[in-house]
Design a protein around this motif. Structure first.
Motif, PDB file in Angstrom:
ATOM      1  N   ILE A  91      -6.523  -2.135 -49.181  1.00 57.70           N
ATOM      2  CA  ILE A  91      -5.257  -1.544 -49.633  1.00 57.70           C
ATOM      3  C   ILE A  91      -4.137  -1.946 -48.669  1.00 57.70           C
ATOM      4  O   ILE A  91      -3.837  -1.239 -47.711  1.00 57.70           O
ATOM      5  CB  ILE A  91      -5.354  -0.010 -49.731  1.00 57.70           C
ATOM      6  CG1 ILE A  91      -6.619   0.387 -50.514  1.00 57.70           C
ATOM      7  CG2 ILE A  91      -4.121   0.549 -50.413  1.00 57.70           C
ATOM      8  CD1 ILE A  91      -6.764   1.866 -50.730  1.00 57.70           C
ATOM      9  N   PRO A  92      -3.509  -3.082 -48.915  1.00 56.66           N
ATOM     10  CA  PRO A  92      -2.425  -3.534 -48.032  1.00 56.66           C
ATOM     11  C   PRO A  92      -1.300  -2.492 -47.994  1.00 56.66           C
ATOM     12  O   PRO A  92      -0.998  -1.878 -49.020  1.00 56.66           O
ATOM     13  CB  PRO A  92      -1.932  -4.831 -48.677  1.00 56.66           C
ATOM     14  CG  PRO A  92      -2.998  -5.238 -49.643  1.00 56.66           C
ATOM     15  CD  PRO A  92      -3.717  -3.993 -50.045  1.00 56.66           C
ATOM     16  N   GLY A  93      -0.722  -2.312 -46.843  1.00 49.89           N
ATOM     17  CA  GLY A  93       0.438  -1.425 -46.731  1.00 49.89           C
ATOM     18  C   GLY A  93       0.085   0.035 -46.500  1.00 49.89           C
ATOM     19  O   GLY A  93       0.977   0.851 -46.296  1.00 49.89           O
ATOM     20  N   VAL A  94      -1.224   0.381 -46.565  1.00 55.34           N
ATOM     21  CA  VAL A  94      -1.615   1.762 -46.266  1.00 55.34           C
ATOM     22  C   VAL A  94      -2.436   1.749 -44.978  1.00 55.34           C
ATOM     23  O   VAL A  94      -3.505   1.158 -44.918  1.00 55.34           O
ATOM     24  CB  VAL A  94      -2.442   2.386 -47.409  1.00 55.34           C
ATOM     25  CG1 VAL A  94      -2.885   3.795 -47.032  1.00 55.34           C
ATOM     26  CG2 VAL A  94      -1.631   2.426 -48.687  1.00 55.34           C
ATOM     27  N   TYR A  98      -3.336   6.764 -41.194  1.00 53.51           N
ATOM     28  CA  TYR A  98      -2.536   7.598 -42.081  1.00 53.51           C
ATOM     29  C   TYR A  98      -3.385   8.082 -43.254  1.00 53.51           C
ATOM     30  O   TYR A  98      -3.391   9.267 -43.622  1.00 53.51           O
ATOM     31  CB  TYR A  98      -1.327   6.797 -42.597  1.00 53.51           C
ATOM     32  CG  TYR A  98      -0.584   7.512 -43.690  1.00 53.51           C
ATOM     33  CD1 TYR A  98       0.424   8.427 -43.372  1.00 53.51           C
ATOM     34  CD2 TYR A  98      -0.907   7.323 -45.027  1.00 53.51           C
ATOM     35  CE1 TYR A  98       1.075   9.117 -44.373  1.00 53.51           C
ATOM     36  CE2 TYR A  98      -0.265   8.011 -46.024  1.00 53.51           C
ATOM     37  CZ  TYR A  98       0.731   8.901 -45.692  1.00 53.51           C
ATOM     38  OH  TYR A  98       1.367   9.586 -46.686  1.00 53.51           O
TER      39      TYR A  98
ATOM     40  N   VAL B 407       1.426   7.084 -52.311  1.00 53.60           N
ATOM     41  CA  VAL B 407       1.003   6.276 -51.159  1.00 53.60           C
ATOM     42  C   VAL B 407       0.963   4.792 -51.545  1.00 53.60           C
ATOM     43  O   VAL B 407       1.463   3.930 -50.826  1.00 53.60           O
ATOM     44  CB  VAL B 407      -0.388   6.756 -50.666  1.00 53.60           C
ATOM     45  CG1 VAL B 407      -1.035   5.723 -49.754  1.00 53.60           C
ATOM     46  CG2 VAL B 407      -0.258   8.092 -49.946  1.00 53.60           C
ATOM     47  N   LEU B 408       0.401   4.503 -52.716  1.00 58.00           N
ATOM     48  CA  LEU B 408       0.283   3.098 -53.131  1.00 58.00           C
ATOM     49  C   LEU B 408       1.646   2.502 -53.495  1.00 58.00           C
ATOM     50  O   LEU B 408       1.888   1.323 -53.274  1.00 58.00           O
ATOM     51  CB  LEU B 408      -0.690   2.971 -54.308  1.00 58.00           C
ATOM     52  CG  LEU B 408      -2.151   3.296 -53.984  1.00 58.00           C
ATOM     53  CD1 LEU B 408      -3.003   3.221 -55.249  1.00 58.00           C
ATOM     54  CD2 LEU B 408      -2.697   2.354 -52.916  1.00 58.00           C
ATOM     55  N   ARG B 410       4.550   3.368 -52.152  1.00 54.80           N
ATOM     56  CA  ARG B 410       5.235   3.057 -50.890  1.00 54.80           C
ATOM     57  C   ARG B 410       4.623   1.834 -50.232  1.00 54.80           C
ATOM     58  O   ARG B 410       5.317   1.023 -49.635  1.00 54.80           O
ATOM     59  CB  ARG B 410       5.176   4.247 -49.943  1.00 54.80           C
ATOM     60  CG  ARG B 410       6.353   5.185 -50.107  1.00 54.80           C
ATOM     61  CD  ARG B 410       6.289   6.261 -49.078  1.00 54.80           C
ATOM     62  NE  ARG B 410       5.018   6.968 -49.199  1.00 54.80           N
ATOM     63  CZ  ARG B 410       4.459   7.646 -48.214  1.00 54.80           C
ATOM     64  NH1 ARG B 410       5.029   7.731 -47.062  1.00 54.80           N
ATOM     65  NH2 ARG B 410       3.310   8.263 -48.412  1.00 54.80           N
ATOM     66  N   ALA B 411       3.304   1.712 -50.339  1.00 56.69           N
ATOM     67  CA  ALA B 411       2.627   0.561 -49.730  1.00 56.69           C
ATOM     68  C   ALA B 411       3.144  -0.745 -50.331  1.00 56.69           C
ATOM     69  O   ALA B 411       3.258  -1.755 -49.643  1.00 56.69           O
ATOM     70  CB  ALA B 411       1.116   0.672 -49.934  1.00 56.69           C
TER      71      ALA B 411
END
Lengths: 256, 445
Positions: A91-94, A98, B407-408, B410-411
């Motif tokens: 999951i890129p960006g997560v 967090y 969350v996804l 924003r990711a």
């Protein structure tokens, strides 16, 4: 009984995959579910965790006496069911930290516990990362992104260590691991074994069971459990392979 | 009507021109205003009949019947912006210059001590002092002849930020220009930024409501010029009130080996249209254009970008990302022009959209026009949904559907926000995106 599965039938895209599974899992027990490719092992894991697209057509599953199938995936997680993925999702960006903090606090909130603050959370993460021999620098990266196969699997068990489930369903956690990674993962699983939790190990091969000794072994074929026994059953399977399933009358899959 | 020749008529949007506040202009400004007003009067607001406005209809702005000239002096005198709340980005410690309803608010500003020779002033101040660089800079880049919104802004030009960096000036603290709006009126904020050779700065230009849910219209124009080897990081944030309208023209001119890094964030107004035009006018200059936009509810957001490669060996890299939910609507049009002399051009453009609902819609159109033969150019546009596998992964760990979707989402834009390099701003923007995204997640749950 922690988990009770009765006559579970399930389909994916209209195709019946599970054809009447019965299984009882008590606290403190480790069950290995083995079987050839296509026997329904992963489907069982997904049905228990509530993955969309897996339709239960018959039967019942209770978790601590309550209807598990009526719950959304996140509700099952909060009740203490954990799925270790065969293919952990990148999951890129997560950020890993967090993500785990959000998950842990969702579960704690559900249990009526206070949410962990940043300090206590980091402390817990460090402790559990050490337990799993997981490089801490991975935790500040995006979830599974660019992780090696072994790192992904270790990250699954690490998440299990942080979230502390009552029931962990580990779907082919051993696949794709070299012998060193397998040892690390198995050691981690053993450290998490307790009298008040249970583990279902889904695996194709016996070798994980050299390290994590199961209390029960079940053989799945054609969407049914066709044989159950103690850990020696796994050794027999290792010798004989799965070919005998085709010829054994009691093991013939039932198709509806 | 004094500003226009008698007998012509006169778009109602120009009706406030002869009101107070615009009198007392120096002669050159009065002339400029008059020419701009005449130009606007000839063309009016753009309409969907024009190709560049095909998907964006401004008639709602006209029919709102704003006070087109903004707040008059009498009203300003009664309330000198004292009631305005101003929450700066925590931990940013900028040099800040704040405007309320289009007029400099000294009380809310912190001009600090700028390095020697650096000027950070309000345009109105600079005009009253007769500062020649402001006179030379205004309208030097943002021509109004063929752009009626620039003409309207210029006709009503009253105040805004004027920033001048002499050669080799490096401003370490970010310069934060904030336009707060609190009253139901049209404002025409202006920005002038001029960096001479080797100068460097970070400029934050943001638009936010100064009161609870005001409806207003900001029609902004920014002119930014970068001298040889100058560096500018420009973070533009449209986080207007949800009932507001926002149109803007950002005009950038780059000299040799200068580097412009622009972040264009648009998340607020019910209707937003932002034109970003970058002219790579001398060899070796580089432009990076990053954009993030969101559209939920009935919001409409339109980004038009134009990168003009006129000289050889320039680079432009552009990535715009959008998140759309509910009945949100977005338009992206990215034009890259590589003129015959612009050999060795390197130009990349990407537009990526995340659609969270079936009622949302995006129209995306890259326009590459290449007249040189030795160039590297690429473009791509995508429209996609959240990855169901990732969504299930998060839910299987205990995150609710709404939170997992947020969350996804924003990711999806985090790579752009992280690049802003100002953590406090990235966090605040992530928060600005959150409420809509989370509400949308609940709706879908």
């Amino acid at each position: 009984m922690l988990l009770k599965i009765e006559n579970l039938n399930a389909s994916v895209a209209g195709e019946p995959i599970l054809n009447g599974i019965d299984l009882d899992v008590g606290a403190g027990q480790v069950h290995a579910v083995m079987g050839p490719n296509g026997s329904g092992k992963s489907t069982l894991a997904h049905v228990l965790s509530g993955r969309p697209g897996y339709e239960v057509t018959e039967g019942a599953v209770t978790f601590e006496g309550d209807d598990l199938l009526a719950l959304e995936p996140e509700e099952r997680a909060r009740e203490g069911v954990f799925l270790g993925f065969q293919y952990p999702v990148e999951i890129p960006g997560v950020n890993n930290n967090y993500f785990l903090k959000a998950a842990l606090n969702a579960i704690r909130k559900h249990r009526g516990e206070e949410e962990l603050d940043a300090f206590d959370f980091i402390k817990l993460m460090k402790e559990r990362a050490a337990l799993m021999e997981l490089d801490e620098s991975l935790l500040s990266r995006a979830v599974n992104e660019g992780f090696s196969g072994g790192e992904k699997k270790r990250n699954e068990i690490f998440q299990m260590a942080v979230l502390d489930p009552k029931l962990a369903i580990l779907d082919e956690t051993d696949s794709g691991l070299d012998i060193d990674a397998l040892r690390v993962v198995a050691t981690g699983i053993n450290k998490l074994r307790r009298d008040d939790n249970a583990i279902i190990l889904i695996t194709h091969y016996q070798r994980l069971l050299d390290y994590v000794q199961p209390d029960f072994v079940h053989v799945l074929s054609g969407g049914r459990i066709v044989k159950s026994g103690d850990k020696t059953l796994a050794l027999d399977l290792e010798k004989q392979g799965y070919a005998w399933l085709e010829t054994s009358p009691e093991a013939r899959p039932v198709r509806s | 009507m004094t500003a226009l020749a008698a007998g012509k008529k006169i778009d109602p949007l120009l009706a406030d021109l002869d009101r107070d506040g615009l009198a007392g202009d120096p002669d050159w400004l009065a002339k400029l205003r008059r020419r701009a007003a005449a130009s606007f009067d000839a063309h009016g607001l753009p309409t969907p009949k024009q190709e560049a406005w095909k998907y964006t209809d401004l008639s709602a702005i006209r029919s709102r019947g704003y006070r087109w000239g903004g707040i008059d002096a009498g009203e300003r005198a009664r309330d000198g912006g004292d009631s305005i709340e101003h929450t700066p980005f925590v931990g940013l410690d900028p040099i800040s210059i704040v405007f309320v309803d289009g007029v400099f608010a000294e009380r809310l500003s912190d001009l600090g001590v700028a390095p020697r020779g650096v000027r950070i002033v309000s345009i109105a101040d600079a005009l009253s002092r007769g500062e020649s660089w402001v006179r030379e800079g205004l309208s030097a880049l943002a021509h109004f002849e063929d752009r009626s919104l620039v003409a309207l802004n210029t006709a009503y030009l009253r105040d805004g930020a004027a920033i001048y960096l002499p050669e080799r000036a490096v401003v370490e603290r970010p310069i934060h220009v904030r336009f707060l709006s609190s009253r139901e009126a049209a404002h025409h904020p202006r920005m002038l930024f001029c960096a001479m050779k080797d100068a460097e700065a970070t400029l934050i230009e943001d638009y936010a409501p100064g009161a609870d849910r005001p409806a207003y219209y900001n029609n902004a124009v920014s002119e930014l010029s970068l001298g040889a080897n100058a560096r500018l990081r420009h973070i533009r944030i449209e986080n207007e009130a949800s009932a507001a309208h926002h149109t803007a023209t950002v005009q950038v001119l780059q000299r040799a080996h200068s580097r412009y890094q622009g972040f264009n964030i648009s998340v607020g107004a019910s209707l937003a249209r932002i034109d970003t035009n970058v002219a790579l006018n001398e060899a070796g200059s580089e432009a990076e254009l990053w954009g993030v936009y969101s559209a939920f509810g009935n919001r409409h957001v339109d980004n038009h970008t134009f990168v003009d490669h006129t000289e050889p060996s320039c680079t432009s890299r552009e990535t715009y990302k959008g998140i759309l939910g509910e009945r949100g609507r977005a338009v992206f049009n990215g034009r890259v022009l590589v003129r015959p002399d612009a050999q060795k051009t390197n130009a990349v453009q990407r537009n990526q959209n995340l659609l969270l609902s079936t009622d949302a819609r995006v129209d995306t159109k890259p326009e590459l026009e290449i007249y040189a033969d030795d160039v590297k150019c690429a473009h791509g546009a995508t429209v996609g949904q959240l990855d169901p596998a990732a969504l299930f992964y998060l839910r299987s760990r205990g995150l609710g559907v709404a939170e997992a979707r947020a969350v996804l989402s924003r990711a999806f834009v985090s790579d752009v926000l992280d690049r802003i390099g100002q953590e406090t701003i990235a966090k605040s923007l992530a928060l600005a995106l959150m409420p809509a995204v989370e509400a949308n997640g609940k709706e879908q749950a």
